[in-house]
Write a protein that holds these residues in place. Structure first.
Motif, PDB file in Angstrom:
ATOM      1  N   ASP A   1     -37.402 -30.678   2.418  1.00 22.23           N
ATOM      2  CA  ASP A   1     -37.337 -31.924   1.638  1.00 22.23           C
ATOM      3  C   ASP A   1     -37.503 -33.130   2.559  1.00 22.23           C
ATOM      4  N   TYR A   2     -36.767 -33.131   3.668  1.00 25.01           N
ATOM      5  CA  TYR A   2     -36.843 -34.257   4.597  1.00 25.01           C
ATOM      6  C   TYR A   2     -38.254 -34.396   5.156  1.00 25.01           C
ATOM      7  N   ALA A   3     -38.845 -33.288   5.560  1.00 22.07           N
ATOM      8  CA  ALA A   3     -40.188 -33.332   6.143  1.00 22.07           C
ATOM      9  C   ALA A   3     -41.212 -33.841   5.140  1.00 22.07           C
ATOM     10  N   GLU A   4     -41.083 -33.452   3.878  1.00 22.83           N
ATOM     11  CA  GLU A   4     -42.022 -33.911   2.853  1.00 22.83           C
ATOM     12  C   GLU A   4     -41.837 -35.389   2.551  1.00 22.83           C
ATOM     13  N   GLU A   5     -40.593 -35.842   2.541  1.00 20.47           N
ATOM     14  CA  GLU A   5     -40.316 -37.250   2.244  1.00 20.47           C
ATOM     15  C   GLU A   5     -40.734 -38.173   3.387  1.00 20.47           C
ATOM     16  N   HIS A   6     -40.774 -37.646   4.612  1.00 20.78           N
ATOM     17  CA  HIS A   6     -41.151 -38.430   5.793  1.00 20.78           C
ATOM     18  C   HIS A   6     -42.302 -37.708   6.499  1.00 20.78           C
ATOM     19  N   GLU A   7     -43.309 -37.350   5.731  1.00 22.69           N
ATOM     20  CA  GLU A   7     -44.360 -36.457   6.223  1.00 22.69           C
ATOM     21  C   GLU A   7     -45.035 -36.967   7.496  1.00 22.69           C
ATOM     22  N   THR A   8     -45.553 -38.177   7.453  1.00 23.72           N
ATOM     23  CA  THR A   8     -46.282 -38.708   8.603  1.00 23.72           C
ATOM     24  C   THR A   8     -45.386 -38.811   9.825  1.00 23.72           C
ATOM     25  N   ALA A   9     -44.175 -39.322   9.616  1.00 22.53           N
ATOM     26  CA  ALA A   9     -43.238 -39.477  10.731  1.00 22.53           C
ATOM     27  C   ALA A   9     -42.823 -38.120  11.286  1.00 22.53           C
ATOM     28  N   TYR A  10     -42.577 -37.154  10.412  1.00 26.85           N
ATOM     29  CA  TYR A  10     -42.170 -35.823  10.876  1.00 26.85           C
ATOM     30  C   TYR A  10     -43.263 -35.193  11.731  1.00 26.85           C
ATOM     31  N   MET A  11     -44.507 -35.285  11.263  1.00 33.47           N
ATOM     32  CA  MET A  11     -45.608 -34.686  12.004  1.00 33.47           C
ATOM     33  C   MET A  11     -45.788 -35.365  13.359  1.00 33.47           C
ATOM     34  N   ALA A  12     -45.634 -36.677  13.394  1.00 33.03           N
ATOM     35  CA  ALA A  12     -45.736 -37.390  14.664  1.00 33.03           C
ATOM     36  C   ALA A  12     -44.597 -37.000  15.607  1.00 33.03           C
ATOM     37  N   LEU A  13     -43.400 -36.866  15.047  1.00 35.11           N
ATOM     38  CA  LEU A  13     -42.231 -36.514  15.843  1.00 35.11           C
ATOM     39  C   LEU A  13     -42.396 -35.133  16.463  1.00 35.11           C
ATOM     40  N   MET A  14     -42.849 -34.158  15.672  1.00 36.15           N
ATOM     41  CA  MET A  14     -42.974 -32.799  16.155  1.00 36.15           C
ATOM     42  C   MET A  14     -44.177 -32.609  17.070  1.00 36.15           C
ATOM     43  N   ARG A  15     -45.056 -33.601  17.079  1.00 35.20           N
ATOM     44  CA  ARG A  15     -46.218 -33.511  17.967  1.00 35.20           C
ATOM     45  C   ARG A  15     -46.076 -34.426  19.161  1.00 35.20           C
ATOM     46  N   SER A  16     -44.870 -34.753  19.506  1.00 33.81           N
ATOM     47  CA  SER A  16     -44.478 -35.412  20.758  1.00 33.81           C
ATOM     48  C   SER A  16     -44.714 -36.909  20.810  1.00 33.81           C
ATOM     49  N   GLY A  17     -45.058 -37.540  19.694  1.00 31.74           N
ATOM     50  CA  GLY A  17     -45.082 -38.993  19.651  1.00 31.74           C
ATOM     51  C   GLY A  17     -45.974 -39.647  20.681  1.00 31.74           C
ATOM     52  N   ILE A  18     -45.391 -40.242  21.716  1.00 31.12           N
ATOM     53  CA  ILE A  18     -46.181 -40.967  22.704  1.00 31.12           C
ATOM     54  C   ILE A  18     -46.543 -40.075  23.887  1.00 31.12           C
ATOM     55  N   GLY A  19     -46.616 -38.791  23.632  1.00 30.28           N
ATOM     56  CA  GLY A  19     -47.042 -37.885  24.682  1.00 30.28           C
ATOM     57  C   GLY A  19     -45.871 -37.200  25.346  1.00 30.28           C
ATOM     58  N   ASN A  20     -46.010 -36.936  26.637  1.00 29.51           N
ATOM     59  CA  ASN A  20     -44.990 -36.184  27.355  1.00 29.51           C
ATOM     60  C   ASN A  20     -43.881 -37.097  27.867  1.00 29.51           C
ATOM     61  N   ASP A  21     -43.420 -37.980  27.022  1.00 29.13           N
ATOM     62  CA  ASP A  21     -42.340 -38.870  27.387  1.00 29.13           C
ATOM     63  C   ASP A  21     -41.048 -38.063  27.456  1.00 29.13           C
ATOM     64  N   PRO A  22     -40.425 -37.974  28.627  1.00 28.00           N
ATOM     65  CA  PRO A  22     -39.248 -37.112  28.761  1.00 28.00           C
ATOM     66  C   PRO A  22     -38.073 -37.533  27.892  1.00 28.00           C
ATOM     67  N   GLU A  23     -37.901 -38.839  27.669  1.00 29.04           N
ATOM     68  CA  GLU A  23     -36.763 -39.290  26.867  1.00 29.04           C
ATOM     69  C   GLU A  23     -36.940 -38.915  25.405  1.00 29.04           C
ATOM     70  N   VAL A  24     -38.171 -39.044  24.904  1.00 25.40           N
ATOM     71  CA  VAL A  24     -38.452 -38.662  23.526  1.00 25.40           C
ATOM     72  C   VAL A  24     -38.322 -37.152  23.360  1.00 25.40           C
ATOM     73  N   ALA A  25     -38.878 -36.406  24.310  1.00 23.06           N
ATOM     74  CA  ALA A  25     -38.778 -34.943  24.253  1.00 23.06           C
ATOM     75  C   ALA A  25     -37.320 -34.496  24.287  1.00 23.06           C
ATOM     76  N   GLU A  26     -36.502 -35.213  25.061  1.00 24.36           N
ATOM     77  CA  GLU A  26     -35.078 -34.861  25.152  1.00 24.36           C
ATOM     78  C   GLU A  26     -34.362 -35.083  23.834  1.00 24.36           C
ATOM     79  N   VAL A  27     -34.739 -36.134  23.104  1.00 22.92           N
ATOM     80  CA  VAL A  27     -34.134 -36.394  21.799  1.00 22.92           C
ATOM     81  C   VAL A  27     -34.439 -35.250  20.841  1.00 22.92           C
ATOM     82  N   VAL A  28     -35.703 -34.835  20.809  1.00 26.30           N
ATOM     83  CA  VAL A  28     -36.108 -33.751  19.910  1.00 26.30           C
ATOM     84  C   VAL A  28     -35.407 -32.449  20.298  1.00 26.30           C
TER      85      VAL A  28
END
Length: 210
Positions: free
Chosen positions: A97-124
């Motif tokens: 449900d969450y992934a469907e409601e925030h589809e674009t954001a979820y896909m960006a989040l799971m595909r590492s956002g701004i690349g190999n940013d260690p802080e972002v990867a650590e959050v995930v």
């Protein structure tokens, strides 16, 4: 409510709105294509307010990711009074449900956002670890059980991959994916119990097809 409490609520509400808007902007466009000016204009606030709350664009992006990760974690908390395997199904349905409601954001989040940013990867990764720990605790495993941790972590990876597949292609019925994932979880736990028979965990019935 006191004036101070009302002010605090207003600040928290405004911050939450900015984080929600920011995640949508970063999901729709590449990180480098989104400027502080863009964010401020979209939010109808001054750049100064964004800097006051977050300190800069990168810090704002990381805060957006943290906010999304926390929302996903809270959303997938199933009612502990629900027996297994219904609890696993409820948590899984909430995840979809969450992934469907925030589809674009979820896909960006799971595909590492701004690349190999260690802080972002650590959050995930921290969110994955919290979900695994919560699942193990729900099975009565407060002490480390490496085999069950590996099994649960493997399953979380499968959930993420299946969710991305669902959002990208919509070729497999969501109910079928959920059933597939529940069956995979049961199979992993069967093997984990065989490898760690002393674990304080009893397998229930396999998940049923709806």
């Amino acid at each position: 409510m006191t004036a101070a409490a009302r002010t605090r609520f207003s600040v928290d509400a405004r911050r939450a709105q900015l984080l929600e808007l920011g995640l949508r902007l970063f999901a729709e466009r590449a990180y480098d294509e989104v400027s502080i000016d863009d964010i401020a204009n979209a939010a109808g606030v001054s750049k100064g307010l964004l800097y006051h709350y977050f300190g800069g664009k990168r810090a704002f992006y990381v805060a957006c990711v943290e906010n999304a990760a926390e929302a996903l974690f809270e959303r997938t908390l199933a009612d502990p009074s629900i027996p297994e395997p219904e609890r696993a199904r409820a948590g899984l349905e909430a995840y979809f449900d969450y992934a469907e409601e925030h589809e674009t954001a979820y896909m960006a989040l799971m595909r590492s956002g701004i690349g190999n940013d260690p802080e972002v990867a650590e959050v995930v990764e921290r969110t994955r670890t919290r979900i695994v720990q919560r699942a193990l605790a729900s099975m009565g495993m407060e002490e480390p059980r490496p085999v069950f941790r590996a099994a649960t972590r493997t399953w979380i990876g499968a959930v993420e991959a299946a969710c991305l597949e669902h959002l990208e292609h919509r070729e497999v019925d969501r109910g079928g994916l959920v059933q597939m994932l529940l069956a995979a979880l049961y199979g992993l736990l069967v093997v984990a119990k065989q490898l760690d028979p002393e674990a304080p965990f009893e397998l229930g019935l396999p998940p049923r097809a709806d």
